[in-house]
Design an enzyme around this catalytic site. Structure first.
Site, PDB file in Angstrom:
ATOM      1  N   GLY A  71     -32.508   3.404 -67.350  1.00 15.14           N
ATOM      2  CA  GLY A  71     -33.812   3.252 -67.993  1.00 15.14           C
ATOM      3  C   GLY A  71     -34.021   1.879 -68.613  1.00 15.14           C
ATOM      4  CB  SER A  72     -31.890  -0.290 -70.722  1.00 22.56           C
ATOM      5  OG  SER A  72     -31.666   0.665 -71.728  1.00 22.56           O
ATOM      6  CG  ASN A 152     -36.812   7.663 -77.640  1.00 20.11           C
ATOM      7  OD1 ASN A 152     -37.911   7.103 -77.592  1.00 20.11           O
ATOM      8  ND2 ASN A 152     -35.807   7.174 -78.330  1.00 20.11           N
ATOM      9  CD  GLN A 180     -35.976  11.362 -74.050  1.00 18.20           C
ATOM     10  OE1 GLN A 180     -35.914  12.592 -74.003  1.00 18.20           O
ATOM     11  NE2 GLN A 180     -34.913  10.617 -74.273  1.00 18.20           N
ATOM     12  CB  SER A 200     -32.636   6.966 -67.413  1.00 14.72           C
ATOM     13  OG  SER A 200     -31.241   6.928 -67.611  1.00 14.72           O
ATOM     14  CG  HIS A 202     -27.972   8.977 -69.131  1.00 14.20           C
ATOM     15  ND1 HIS A 202     -27.850   9.247 -70.471  1.00 14.20           N
ATOM     16  CD2 HIS A 202     -28.633   7.805 -69.054  1.00 14.20           C
ATOM     17  CE1 HIS A 202     -28.385   8.263 -71.172  1.00 14.20           C
ATOM     18  NE2 HIS A 202     -28.885   7.372 -70.330  1.00 14.20           N
ATOM     19  CB  CYS A 325     -30.542   2.783 -79.431  1.00 13.14           C
ATOM     20  SG  CYS A 325     -30.942   3.756 -78.007  1.00 13.14           S
TER      21      CYS A 325
HETATM   22  C1  PLP Z   1     -32.663   6.806 -72.955  1.00 15.35           C
HETATM   23  C2  PLP Z   1     -33.935   6.082 -72.884  1.00 15.35           C
HETATM   24  C3  PLP Z   1     -34.020   4.798 -72.317  1.00 15.35           C
HETATM   25  C4  PLP Z   1     -32.801   4.044 -71.859  1.00 15.35           C
HETATM   26  O1  PLP Z   1     -32.243   4.589 -70.686  1.00 15.35           O
HETATM   27  P1  PLP Z   1     -30.749   4.196 -70.282  1.00 15.35           P
HETATM   28  O2  PLP Z   1     -30.584   4.770 -68.920  1.00 15.35           O
HETATM   29  O3  PLP Z   1     -29.864   4.843 -71.283  1.00 15.35           O
HETATM   30  O4  PLP Z   1     -30.664   2.724 -70.286  1.00 15.35           O
HETATM   31  C5  PLP Z   1     -35.253   4.199 -72.253  1.00 15.35           C
HETATM   32  N1  PLP Z   1     -36.362   4.817 -72.693  1.00 15.35           N
HETATM   33  C6  PLP Z   1     -36.327   6.050 -73.230  1.00 15.35           C
HETATM   34  C7  PLP Z   1     -37.590   6.700 -73.680  1.00 15.35           C
HETATM   35  C8  PLP Z   1     -35.125   6.721 -73.348  1.00 15.35           C
HETATM   36  O5  PLP Z   1     -35.090   7.934 -73.897  1.00 15.35           O
END
Ligand code: PLP
Length: 396
Positions: A71-72, A152, A180, A200, A202, A325
């Site tokens: 996601g990042s 989130n 999310q 993402s 996970h 985070c």
């Molecule tokens: C977890 C999350 C991310 C980051 O995703 P990663 O795969 O952990 O880098 C970005 N945006 C939201 C809304 C998230 O919940």
């Protein structure tokens, strides 16, 4: 001690089916998907099969799916590409919301330091942006609108369909962080007019370190990771075949059982709200109904969220006070401040995020433990004593 995992917005347990689908790639199917020999070509086939399956779940084209490291990266890539394009066209204005994930906020802030103007739309007490505010903020200089699908920390759902429509009418790029939402909310990319969307694995029982950036066909995107010609020459790096295959299995599973899983999780989540709202001087954070079915977030006056989380952890319960985070820092969550909470109340917050693996017994035990620990923490909280003695007025 049994583990009761209620931090699914932080990350999720990988599904057994996902693990099973991934194992061959750590074993005999180790080929590089860019190699010409049969082992490479087998990997390529599996990778493209995964891309097709993901596209089908989201109702988009396989060539609109770009694999990333999560996601990042997807957020960084989408925002950076849109801002560079804006720069070339003399457009240097970004619209986002005040409570985006830091992957979005910190990328936007980089461009703000480089001279972009940024409008942070307010999210009000219910944690939802107003379409009217977006309309008023749009200018001829706007290069990008980036607004998340679901928050989130408090799970509130944003009016992304309306936002997408307005952006399309105005010819402004719209990126949506749907990390999310995917796997929890039905997403149809033929209907939802986003230009780019972050995912993402996970967060929906897939593996960590893999994700997707959806980019609509016909829209431009600039490379972010430079190197080889992978991902249609837009994202370099040897493909994470195991991760992509795992993500595809996880997404298919999530989409197949979406309604049933949501129903179950909503019922258990509502039980948490109903029972824990009975604690005096407590409040629900974010709109009670217009939110993800698995998200619970409340504040309890007179306590420190960190204390609550550590004591819950001693009872085997995994919870959170904000996002993973920001935990570990003493600053209260920017999300809770953005919906108008004062510092003391924001500090006393608890986020519980459910998954399909939670049982009613887990929830009943959690209710009992939260009630017990809040009372215990209040019994020696100086802040609580001030409230009780009337030295300070209750704020909730
Ligand atoms: C977890 C999350 C991310 C980051 O995703 P990663 O795969 O952990 O880098 C970005 N945006 C939201 C809304 C998230 O919940």
């Amino acid at each position: 001690m049994k583990t009761i995992y209620l931090d699914n917005a932080g990350t999720t347990q990988m599904s057994p089916e996902v693990k099973k689908a991934m194992l061959p790639f750590f074993d005999e199917e180790y080929g590089n998907a860019s190699s010409l020999h049969f082992l490479g070509q087998q990997a390529r086939e599996k990778l493209e099969e995964a891309r097709g399956q993901i596209a089908k779940c989201l109702n988009c084209l396989p060539e609109e799916i770009f694999f990333t490291s999560g996601g990042s990266e997807s957020d960084n890539w989408a925002i950076t590409s849109a801002c560079r394009e804006g720069e070339r066209r003399g457009k240097k204005h970004i619209i986002t919301s005040a409570f985006e994930h830091h992957a979005v906020l910190n990328t936007v802030k980089r461009f703000e330091r480089e001279g972009f103007k940024v409008t942070y739309l307010p999210v009000y007490e219910n944690g939802i942006v107003k379409v009217e505010d977006l309309k008023n903020a749009l200018t001829d200089d706007t290069a990008l609108v980036t607004i998340m699908y679901a928050n989130n920390e408090i799970g509130t759902l944003q009016p992304v369909e309306d936002i997408a429509k307005i952006c399309k009418e105005r010819g402004v790029i719209f990126h949506c962080d749907a990390v999310q939402a995917v796997g929890h909310v039905e997403i149809d990319l033929q209907k939802l007019n986003v230009d780019m969307l972050s995912i993402s694995a996970h967060k929906f029982h897939g593996p960590k370190g893999v994700g997707v950036l959806f980019k609509r066909k016909g829209k431009r995107i600039e490379s972010f990771i430079l190197g080889g010609t992978q991902e249609m020459n837009k994202r370099a790096g040897t493909e994470n075949v195991a991760g992509c295959v795992g993500m595809a299995v996880a997404l298919q599973e999530a989409c197949k059982n979406l309604k049933e899983d949501n129903e179950r999780e909503r019922k258990l989540r509502d039980k948490l709200f109903d029972e824990l709202s009975k604690i005096p001087h407590s409040r629900i954070n974010g709109d009670r109904t217009n939110r993800l079915s698995n998200n619970f977030n409340m504040s309890f006056e007179g306590i420190e969220g960190e204390g609550l989380i550590l004591l819950l952890s001693d009872s085997g319960i995994c919870s959170s006070s904000g996002s993973a985070c920001t935990s570990g820092s003493l600053d209260p969550s920017h999300v809770l401040l953005s919906i108008g909470l004062i510092h003391d109340v924001a500090h006393g917050s608890l986020r519980l995020t459910l998954s399909k693996y939670n049982t009613e017994e887990d929830i009943d035990f959690t209710i009992k433990e939260v009630k017990r620990i809040v009372e215990y923490l209040r019994s020696f909280s100086p802040l609580w004593k001030d409230y009780e003695k009337g030295v300070k007025n209750h704020v909730i």
